[in-house]
Design a protein around this motif. Structure first.
Motif, PDB file in Angstrom:
ATOM      1  N   ALA A 156       0.828  -1.208   0.000  1.00  0.00           N
ATOM      2  CA  ALA A 156       0.000   0.000   0.000  1.00  0.00           C
ATOM      3  C   ALA A 156       0.864   1.261   0.000  1.00  0.00           C
ATOM      4  N   GLU A 157       1.967   1.228   0.735  1.00  0.00           N
ATOM      5  CA  GLU A 157       2.826   2.413   0.852  1.00  0.00           C
ATOM      6  C   GLU A 157       3.746   2.604  -0.346  1.00  0.00           C
ATOM      7  N   THR A 158       4.247   1.498  -0.911  1.00  0.00           N
ATOM      8  CA  THR A 158       5.214   1.585  -2.006  1.00  0.00           C
ATOM      9  C   THR A 158       4.890   0.534  -3.078  1.00  0.00           C
ATOM     10  N   PRO A 159       3.817   0.745  -3.836  1.00  0.00           N
ATOM     11  CA  PRO A 159       3.394  -0.266  -4.812  1.00  0.00           C
ATOM     12  C   PRO A 159       4.379  -0.475  -5.960  1.00  0.00           C
ATOM     13  N   GLN A 160       5.327   0.428  -6.147  1.00  0.00           N
ATOM     14  CA  GLN A 160       6.307   0.282  -7.227  1.00  0.00           C
ATOM     15  C   GLN A 160       7.628  -0.318  -6.743  1.00  0.00           C
ATOM     16  N   ALA A 161       7.661  -0.832  -5.531  1.00  0.00           N
ATOM     17  CA  ALA A 161       8.898  -1.393  -4.977  1.00  0.00           C
ATOM     18  C   ALA A 161       9.411  -2.541  -5.848  1.00  0.00           C
ATOM     19  N   VAL A 162      10.737  -2.643  -5.921  1.00  0.00           N
ATOM     20  CA  VAL A 162      11.414  -3.669  -6.711  1.00  0.00           C
ATOM     21  C   VAL A 162      12.424  -4.386  -5.819  1.00  0.00           C
ATOM     22  N   HIS A 163      12.484  -5.707  -5.948  1.00  0.00           N
ATOM     23  CA  HIS A 163      13.496  -6.529  -5.277  1.00  0.00           C
ATOM     24  C   HIS A 163      14.353  -7.143  -6.378  1.00  0.00           C
ATOM     25  N   ASP A 164      15.490  -6.545  -6.645  1.00  0.00           N
ATOM     26  CA  ASP A 164      16.374  -6.965  -7.735  1.00  0.00           C
ATOM     27  C   ASP A 164      17.438  -7.911  -7.177  1.00  0.00           C
ATOM     28  N   VAL A 165      17.215  -9.211  -7.344  1.00  0.00           N
ATOM     29  CA  VAL A 165      18.121 -10.225  -6.789  1.00  0.00           C
ATOM     30  C   VAL A 165      19.430 -10.224  -7.571  1.00  0.00           C
ATOM     31  N   LYS A 166      20.526 -10.156  -6.833  1.00  0.00           N
ATOM     32  CA  LYS A 166      21.862 -10.178  -7.428  1.00  0.00           C
ATOM     33  C   LYS A 166      22.498 -11.559  -7.345  1.00  0.00           C
TER      34      LYS A 166
END
Length: 129
Positions: free
Chosen positions: A61-71
């Protein structure tokens, strides 16, 4: 280095968690990956599986554009370690994160994490990734 069949399964489980739960922030998919007796060690989230679902809903809800870019993902027996870059919104430098998951009976039973801010212009020219 060769992995055991169990290590491959543990790695696949955590890959699935990122694909189906963490990247889309889908609390409805948590039960497929996380044990009912889940132990949370993160200082950012309350303990337990239901609390994890509520935490994911809040973050979505707070950050709907969040990305988790696994390295990178590493597996050692029943532990899977993931090093990744979290960005909460476009243009955010985000955090460098390391999660450690312990897998038991085909589900994530325990979780730890460490995080640091990604900064520009710091004393070290090397990327945290």
């Amino acid at each position: 280095m060769s992995r055991t069949a169990q290590e491959e399964a543990n790695l696949a489980l955590v890959r699935g968690l990122f694909a189906d739960v963490l990247n889309p922030m889908d609390s409805g998919a948590v039960d497929r990956y996380v044990s009912p007796d889940y132990v949370q060690h993160s200082q950012l989230a309350p303990p337990g599986r239901d609390a994890l679902k509520a935490f994911l809903d809040m973050i979505r809800a707070e950050t709907p554009q969040a990305v988790h870019d696994v390295k990178r993902m590493l597996v050692d027996g029943d532990h899977v370690t993931v090093h990744y870059h979290v960005r909460r919104f476009p243009g955010d430098l985000g955090w460098a994160v390391i999660d450690i998951f312990r897998v038991e009976d085909g589900r994530i039973a325990e979780h730890w994490d460490v995080m640091q801010d990604v900064v520009e212009g710091g004393p070290n020219p090397n990327s945290p990734f």
